[in-house]
Write a protein that holds these residues in place. Structure first.
Motif, PDB file in Angstrom:
ATOM      1  N   GLY A  49      94.854 -70.711   8.503  1.00 24.57           N
ATOM      2  CA  GLY A  49      93.311 -71.155   8.386  1.00 24.57           C
ATOM      3  C   GLY A  49      93.381 -72.791   8.302  1.00 24.57           C
ATOM      4  N   SER A  50      94.084 -73.309   7.387  1.00 27.10           N
ATOM      5  CA  SER A  50      94.081 -74.821   7.133  1.00 27.10           C
ATOM      6  C   SER A  50      95.458 -75.121   6.604  1.00 27.10           C
ATOM      7  N   LYS A  51      95.554 -76.543   6.415  1.00 22.97           N
ATOM      8  CA  LYS A  51      96.684 -77.080   5.996  1.00 22.97           C
ATOM      9  C   LYS A  51      96.698 -76.859   4.400  1.00 22.97           C
ATOM     10  N   GLU A  52      95.439 -77.235   3.975  1.00 22.95           N
ATOM     11  CA  GLU A  52      95.361 -76.943   2.486  1.00 22.95           C
ATOM     12  C   GLU A  52      95.697 -75.434   2.129  1.00 22.95           C
ATOM     13  N   SER A 110      98.969 -84.915  -8.386  1.00 23.25           N
ATOM     14  CA  SER A 110      98.648 -86.023  -8.250  1.00 23.25           C
ATOM     15  C   SER A 110      97.632 -86.265  -6.957  1.00 23.25           C
ATOM     16  N   LEU A 111      97.983 -85.454  -5.892  1.00 23.61           N
ATOM     17  CA  LEU A 111      97.201 -85.426  -4.862  1.00 23.61           C
ATOM     18  C   LEU A 111      95.731 -84.609  -5.123  1.00 23.61           C
ATOM     19  N   HIS A 112      95.877 -83.710  -5.783  1.00 24.16           N
ATOM     20  CA  HIS A 112      94.634 -82.907  -6.349  1.00 24.16           C
ATOM     21  C   HIS A 112      93.725 -83.590  -7.176  1.00 24.16           C
ATOM     22  N   ASN A 119      94.342 -77.753  -2.516  1.00 18.81           N
ATOM     23  CA  ASN A 119      95.205 -77.007  -3.619  1.00 18.81           C
ATOM     24  C   ASN A 119      94.393 -76.566  -4.685  1.00 18.81           C
ATOM     25  N   ALA A 120      93.032 -76.291  -4.661  1.00 20.33           N
ATOM     26  CA  ALA A 120      92.317 -75.868  -5.610  1.00 20.33           C
ATOM     27  C   ALA A 120      92.337 -74.550  -6.354  1.00 20.33           C
TER      28      ALA A 120
END
Length: 193
Positions: A49-52, A110-112, A119-120
């Protein structure tokens, strides 16, 4: 919406987990990820569905490869006083074999912080699983619900801080001593035996 489970989807997911454990996720594009796993953007989007979503699922697959961390909260359900069980939990977290996962976890975290939508789902699980597991142990040992929850949050925060120090190269034995002293203080004990 991602495609239903299939053998190819599982294969791709395993390859992505391999890739992110080895190289991390910083500056990772869908195209570069597709090339790395021998696929293409269209297929990855079809399956995930998505990269995330792909990275969220791959992170969970990566976690499963580190049973000392993946099953950590279940081990807190063992019989025994909280001090030694929590000490054992820290030793599992700090085990050298878990370093690839710890590096990935902090990179994703860190990205979140910059992109809370990424990545929620993964971080919602992470934010609740460990404090709930520790609080469950403390309630079983007679702590009231509020105190157990407060202590659990402090213990998980202690673990996170020590993990950062561990990855930065601090001496594991110094960190173990700091863990024991801090844990005793949080739990209101004289020592952890």
């Amino acid at each position: 919406m991602s495609a239903p489970p299939s053998r190819e989807r599982h294969r791709l997911l395993a390859l992505v987990a391999d890739h992110i454990l080895q190289r991390g996720v910083n500056d990772l594009s869908l195209s570069s990820l597709a090339r790395a796993v021998g696929s293409n953007n269209r297929m990855l989007l079809y399956y995930f569905g998505s990269k995330e979503e792909l990275l969220d699922e791959a992170s969970l697959v990566a976690l499963e490869r580190f049973p000392g961390i993946d099953h950590l909260m279940g081990e807190l359900d063992d019989d025994g006083p909280p001090g030694p069980l929590l000490e054992r939990a820290w030793l599992r977290i700090a085990d050298r074999r878990n370093r690839p996962f710890l590096r990935l976890f902090f990179e994703l975290f860190s990205l979140h912080t910059w992109h809370p939508d990424r990545n929620a789902g993964y971080f919602r699980r992470i934010a609740t699983q460990w404090p709930e597991g520790v609080a469950r142990l403390l309630v079983r040992e007679g702590y009231d619900e509020t105190t157990a929850q407060e202590c659990a949050v402090a213990i998980v925060a202690l673990w996170r801080g020590l993990q950062i120090s561990l990855l930065a190269g601090a001496d594991p034995e110094d960190l173990r001593a700091a863990h024991r002293r801090s844990l005793a203080s949080i739990l209101g004990l004289q020592t952890i035996s």
